[in-house]
Design a protein around this motif. Structure first.
Motif, PDB file in Angstrom:
ATOM      1  N   TYR A 298       0.781  -1.140   0.098  1.00  0.00           N
ATOM      2  CA  TYR A 298       0.018   0.045   0.084  1.00  0.00           C
ATOM      3  C   TYR A 298       0.794   1.204   0.071  1.00  0.00           C
ATOM      4  CZ  TYR A 298      -4.270  -2.650   0.714  1.00  0.00           C
ATOM      5  OH  TYR A 298      -5.628  -3.276   0.600  1.00  0.00           O
ATOM      6  N   LEU A 299       2.135   1.434   0.623  1.00  0.00           N
ATOM      7  CA  LEU A 299       2.965   2.428   0.830  1.00  0.00           C
ATOM      8  C   LEU A 299       3.453   2.717  -0.715  1.00  0.00           C
ATOM      9  CD1 LEU A 299       4.700   1.966   4.097  1.00  0.00           C
ATOM     10  CD2 LEU A 299       3.241   3.483   3.614  1.00  0.00           C
ATOM     11  N   GLU A 300       3.892   1.523  -1.448  1.00  0.00           N
ATOM     12  CA  GLU A 300       4.145   1.871  -2.831  1.00  0.00           C
ATOM     13  C   GLU A 300       3.098   2.096  -3.716  1.00  0.00           C
ATOM     14  OE1 GLU A 300       5.997  -1.773  -4.025  1.00  0.00           O
ATOM     15  OE2 GLU A 300       7.621  -1.899  -2.411  1.00  0.00           O
ATOM     16  N   HIS A 301       1.848   1.964  -3.547  1.00  0.00           N
ATOM     17  CA  HIS A 301       0.612   2.136  -4.162  1.00  0.00           C
ATOM     18  C   HIS A 301      -0.361   2.634  -3.209  1.00  0.00           C
ATOM     19  CE1 HIS A 301       2.716  -0.106  -7.395  1.00  0.00           C
ATOM     20  NE2 HIS A 301       3.045  -1.055  -6.536  1.00  0.00           N
ATOM     21  N   PRO A 302      -0.262   3.817  -2.955  1.00  0.00           N
ATOM     22  CA  PRO A 302      -1.433   4.368  -1.990  1.00  0.00           C
ATOM     23  C   PRO A 302      -2.750   4.613  -2.685  1.00  0.00           C
ATOM     24  CG  PRO A 302       0.076   6.197  -2.617  1.00  0.00           C
ATOM     25  CD  PRO A 302       0.663   4.717  -3.024  1.00  0.00           C
ATOM     26  N   GLY A 303      -2.796   4.731  -3.916  1.00  0.00           N
ATOM     27  CA  GLY A 303      -3.983   4.712  -4.771  1.00  0.00           C
ATOM     28  C   GLY A 303      -4.946   3.385  -4.517  1.00  0.00           C
ATOM     29  N   GLU A 304      -4.456   2.409  -4.231  1.00  0.00           N
ATOM     30  CA  GLU A 304      -5.278   1.191  -4.114  1.00  0.00           C
ATOM     31  C   GLU A 304      -5.638   1.049  -2.715  1.00  0.00           C
ATOM     32  OE1 GLU A 304      -2.565  -2.046  -4.858  1.00  0.00           O
ATOM     33  OE2 GLU A 304      -2.355  -1.297  -7.042  1.00  0.00           O
ATOM     34  N   LEU A 305      -5.354   2.134  -1.898  1.00  0.00           N
ATOM     35  CA  LEU A 305      -6.080   2.012  -0.317  1.00  0.00           C
ATOM     36  C   LEU A 305      -7.716   2.052  -0.576  1.00  0.00           C
ATOM     37  CD1 LEU A 305      -3.494   3.955   1.622  1.00  0.00           C
ATOM     38  CD2 LEU A 305      -4.363   1.733   2.132  1.00  0.00           C
ATOM     39  N   PRO A 306      -8.637   1.063   0.103  1.00  0.00           N
ATOM     40  CA  PRO A 306      -9.582   1.279   0.519  1.00  0.00           C
ATOM     41  C   PRO A 306     -10.175   2.600   1.096  1.00  0.00           C
ATOM     42  CG  PRO A 306      -9.059  -0.479   1.972  1.00  0.00           C
ATOM     43  CD  PRO A 306      -7.578   0.084   0.870  1.00  0.00           C
ATOM     44  N   PRO A 307     -11.179   3.110   0.897  1.00  0.00           N
ATOM     45  CA  PRO A 307     -11.707   4.276   1.895  1.00  0.00           C
ATOM     46  C   PRO A 307     -11.609   4.017   3.432  1.00  0.00           C
ATOM     47  CG  PRO A 307     -13.173   3.666   0.094  1.00  0.00           C
ATOM     48  CD  PRO A 307     -12.395   2.604   0.138  1.00  0.00           C
ATOM     49  N   MET A 308     -10.970   4.819   3.912  1.00  0.00           N
ATOM     50  CA  MET A 308     -10.656   4.787   5.483  1.00  0.00           C
ATOM     51  C   MET A 308     -12.335   4.488   6.238  1.00  0.00           C
ATOM     52  SD  MET A 308      -8.358   4.782   7.725  1.00  0.00           S
ATOM     53  CE  MET A 308      -7.855   5.181   9.127  1.00  0.00           C
ATOM     54  N   GLU A 309     -13.446   4.825   5.661  1.00  0.00           N
ATOM     55  CA  GLU A 309     -14.581   4.840   6.271  1.00  0.00           C
ATOM     56  C   GLU A 309     -15.039   3.175   6.125  1.00  0.00           C
ATOM     57  OE1 GLU A 309     -14.023   7.027   3.898  1.00  0.00           O
ATOM     58  OE2 GLU A 309     -13.942   8.716   4.869  1.00  0.00           O
ATOM     59  N   SER A 310     -14.650   2.567   5.384  1.00  0.00           N
ATOM     60  CA  SER A 310     -14.887   1.119   5.171  1.00  0.00           C
ATOM     61  C   SER A 310     -13.975   0.311   5.998  1.00  0.00           C
ATOM     62  CB  SER A 310     -14.607   0.656   3.560  1.00  0.00           C
ATOM     63  OG  SER A 310     -12.990   0.636   3.317  1.00  0.00           O
ATOM     64  N   LEU A 311     -13.277   0.838   6.835  1.00  0.00           N
ATOM     65  CA  LEU A 311     -12.302  -0.069   7.786  1.00  0.00           C
ATOM     66  C   LEU A 311     -12.506   0.389   9.309  1.00  0.00           C
ATOM     67  CD1 LEU A 311      -8.740   0.924   5.803  1.00  0.00           C
ATOM     68  CD2 LEU A 311     -10.203  -1.214   5.623  1.00  0.00           C
ATOM     69  N   THR A 312     -13.519   1.111   9.438  1.00  0.00           N
ATOM     70  CA  THR A 312     -13.882   1.720  10.706  1.00  0.00           C
ATOM     71  C   THR A 312     -15.437   1.268  10.928  1.00  0.00           C
ATOM     72  OG1 THR A 312     -14.328   4.038  10.097  1.00  0.00           O
ATOM     73  CG2 THR A 312     -12.129   3.415  11.051  1.00  0.00           C
ATOM     74  N   GLY A 313     -15.716   1.499  12.410  1.00  0.00           N
ATOM     75  CA  GLY A 313     -17.075   0.980  12.559  1.00  0.00           C
ATOM     76  C   GLY A 313     -17.295  -0.338  12.880  1.00  0.00           C
ATOM     77  N   LYS A 314     -18.640  -0.403  13.271  1.00  0.00           N
ATOM     78  CA  LYS A 314     -18.989  -1.937  13.667  1.00  0.00           C
ATOM     79  C   LYS A 314     -19.391  -2.573  12.288  1.00  0.00           C
ATOM     80  CE  LYS A 314     -20.087  -1.888  18.410  1.00  0.00           C
ATOM     81  NZ  LYS A 314     -20.977  -1.793  19.523  1.00  0.00           N
TER      82      LYS A 314
END
Length: 502
Positions: A298-314
Motif C-alpha cells: 500500500y505504501l508503494e501504491h497508495p491509490g489502491e487503499l480502500p476508503p478509510m470509512e470502510s475500515l472503521t465502525g462496527k
C-alpha cells in the motif's frame, strides 16, 4: 497537509520534511525482534516511531490501571462471544510468550522505550482492538466460531474430562426434570414402582451426560493437538516466506476472519503511515511480520487503499437474521397456542397448570445454571423469574437480567483477561480446580452467568415441548387431542370474527 494528515500528526514533533516510511516486521514474542527494533531506531533516528498499537493497548502496556469494561455492552447480543474471541487471541499470544520466555508485545515496548530515550515521537497507528474483534467475529462462519470456542475448552484439560464435565451439567438437569415428572424413559414405572423411578432418573442423567459429553470430547480431541512450537527458529517467524505460509494457513481456516484481522488492518495502518509521510515525517514503523508485506504494498501504491470509512465502525452484517425471525415466530406461536386453547373452551385449571409448568421449568433450570456459574441468589432468582417470558421471545435473554443484577456485586476490567490466561496456562491442576479458579475471576463469572442462564432457558423450552406438554396433555387426549383442540379454537375464532364483520 491534508485534514487526515493533520489529525494523525496531532501532538507529534515538527516534521523534518523527509516524508518517508521504513517498515520493520517483528515477531511479537521474539527476543531477536526486540534487539532488531532497538538497533534500527537507534541507527536511523527517525522523526517518529509508529507502532502497531491502539490507545487502549498502549495505556495497558505503559502500566496504567486497566479500564473498567462497559459491562452493559458485554451483556448484549454477540458481544459475549466477541469477548471470547478476544480472549482466545490474547491467550494464544500469551502462551507463545510463555514458550519463548518473553512478554508478548515486548517488541512494541522496546520501540516505545527506544523512541523516548532518543527524544523521538511515537505514533499509535493500529485500529481499536474492540473494532477489530467485533469485525473479526462477525466474519466467522458458525463452524469457525464453534472451532474457536472449542479451542478454549481444549486448553482446560484432557478432552474426555472436558467433554464429560460439560455433559454432566446437562445430565444432572435432565435427571432432575425426569425425576420430578416421573416420565418412564427406559423402565415402565408401573412394573417396578418407586425403584423404577430412581433407575429412570439415574439412566437419564447417564445417557444425557454421555450423549453430550462424548461428542464434545471427540470435537475437543480434534482441537487438542499440541503444536511443536519449540521447534520453530524464531528468526523464521520474521522471514517473509515463513510468515506468508502461516498467513495462508489462517486464511484457509477463515477467509473472512483473516480479512478483518490482517487485510483491513494492513490498510488501516497504511492509511496512517501514508498520512504521516504526506505530512513530511521520517517514520520507522514497527509492525508484526504478518502485516509488513501488505503495508509495504500500500505504501508503494497508495491509490489502491480502500476508503478509510470502510475500515472503521462496527460490522452490521445482513439485515435479515434467522435468529430474529425465529424469535418472532416463537413469540407469535406461543401466543397463538394459548389463545386457540382458550377459544376451544379448555378449562382454566388445565391452562393454569400448563402455564405453571412452563414458568417453573424455565425458572428452576435457568436459575440453577446461573447459580452453578457463580451468580448470587438474587441474580439467579431474577434470571429464573423472567426466563418464562424471555424463552417466549429469544430476542430477550434472561442472562441479561441476571447479569445486570450481578453487577451490583462485582466489577470487571480488562485486567481480568491476563488473570484468565494465567489460570489456563496451569497444566497441572485438575479441571474442577481450574473451573473453580476461573469462576473466581469477575469477568469470567459474569460471562458464564449470562451464558448459562440463557442456556438454561433454552433447555427448559425444549423439555417443555418434548416432555411436559405430552405429559400434561394426557388428560385432554394427548398431543393429538391438543391438535384437535387448537383446530377447534381456530374454527371458533374464525366464526367469532366472521360474526363481527358480517
Amino acid at each position: 497537509m491534508t485534514e487526515h494528515a493533520e489529525s494523525v500528526a496531532d501532538g507529534l514533533p515538527e516534521p523534518s520534511g523527509a516524508g518517508r516510511v521504513r517498515v520493520v516486521g517483528t515477531a511479537h514474542v521474539s527476543e531477536h525482534s526486540v534487539e532488531e527494533v532497538r538497533e534500527r531506531i537507534t541507527e536511523e533516528q527517525p522523526d517518529i516511531v509508529a507502532v502497531e498499537l491502539d490507545e487502549g493497548r498502549y495505556r495497558q502496556m505503559q502500566g496504567e490501571t486497566p479500564d473498567d469494561l462497559d459491562a452493559g455492552d458485554l451483556l448484549r447480543g454477540n458481544t459475549v462471544f466477541q469477548f471470547l474471541a478476544y480472549w482466545m487471541l490474547s491467550y494464544i499470544q500469551a502462551r507463545l510468550g510463555d514458550r519463548f520466555d518473553i512478554e508478548p508485545g515486548a517488541d512494541m515496548q522496546a520501540a516505545i522505550d527506544t523512541a523516548e530515550q532518543h527524544g523521538l515521537g511515537v505514533a499509535l497507528v493500529d485500529r481499536d482492538i474492540q473494532t477489530t474483534v467485533q469485525r473479526f467475529w462477525s466474519r466467522l462462519t458458525a463452524l469457525e466460531k464453534l472451532k474457536l470456542l472449542g479451542s478454549l475448552m481444549a486448553e482446560m484439560g484432557p478432552p474426555l474430562t472436558v467433554g464429560l464435565t460439560i455433559g454432566a451439567v446437562f445430565g444432572v438437569m435432565a435427571a432432575v426434570v425426569s425425576g420430578v415428572v416421573g416420565w418412564p424413559v427406559l423402565i415402565p414405572t408401573a412394573a417396578v414402582g418407586s425403584l423404577a423411578s430412581v433407575l429412570n432418573t439415574v439412566l437419564v442423567g447417564v445417557l444425557v451426560t454421555a450423549g453430550i459429553g462424548v461428542p464434545v470430547a471427540a470435537f475437543v480431541t480434534q482441537l487438542h493437538s499440541e503444536e511443536e512450537i519449540d521447534e520453530f527458529d524464531m528468526e523464521q517467524l520474521t522471514d517473509t516466506d515463513a510468515v506468508s505460509a502461516m498467513m495462508e494457513e489462517f486464511r484457509r481456516f477463515s477467509p473472512g476472519g483473516a480479512e478483518a484481522l490482517i487485510d483491513e488492518r494492513d490498510a488501516y495502518i497504511a492509511h496512517r503511515l501514508v498520512a504521516l509521510r504526506d505530512a513530511g515525517y521520517d517514520v520507522v514503523a514497527v509492525v508484526g511480520a504478518g502485516h509488513r508485506e501488505g503495508i509495504e504494498r500500500y505504501l508503494e501504491h497508495p491509490g489502491e487503499l480502500p476508503p478509510m470509512e470502510s475500515l472503521t465502525g462496527k460490522e452490521t452484517g445482513s439485515r435479515f437474521s434467522v435468529y430474529k425471525l425465529l424469535g418472532y415466530v416463537m413469540t407469535v406461536g406461543f401466543l397463538v397456542f394459548f389463545v386457540l386453547l382458550v377459544m376451544a373452551g379448555v378449562n382454566d385449571a388445565f391452562l393454569l397448570r400448563l402455564f405453571g409448568a412452563w414458568f417453573f421449568i424455565n425458572g428452576i433450570i435457568a436459575a440453577g445454571l446461573a447459580r452453578l456459574a457463580g451468580a448470587h441468589w438474587t441474580s439467579s432468582l431474577v434470571g429464573g423469574g423472567v426466563a418464562w417470558m424471555t424463552s417466549v421471545n429469544p430476542l430477550l435473554a434472561p442472562g441479561w437480567f441476571a447479569g445486570y443484577v450481578e453487577l451490583r456485586y462485582i466489577s470487571v476490567n480488562v485486567g481480568d483477561i491476563a488473570t484468565l490466561n494465567e489460570i489456563l496456562a496451569d497444566e497441572e491442576s485438575p479441571i474442577l480446580d481450574l473451573i473453580k479458579r476461573l469462576r473466581a475471576v469477575p469477568l469470567f463469572r459474569l460471562i458464564m452467568i449470562v451464558a448459562l442462564t440463557n442456556v438454561g432457558s433454552m433447555i427448559a423450552s425444549f423439555l417443555f415441548a418434548t416432555v411436559l406438554l405430552p405429559y400434561f396433555s394426557q388428560e385432554i387426549g394427548g398431543v393429538d387431542g391438543v391438535a384437535r383442540l387448537m383446530l377447534r379454537g381456530a374454527r371458533n375464532s374464525a366464526d367469532l370474527l366472521w360474526g363481527v364483520v358480517r
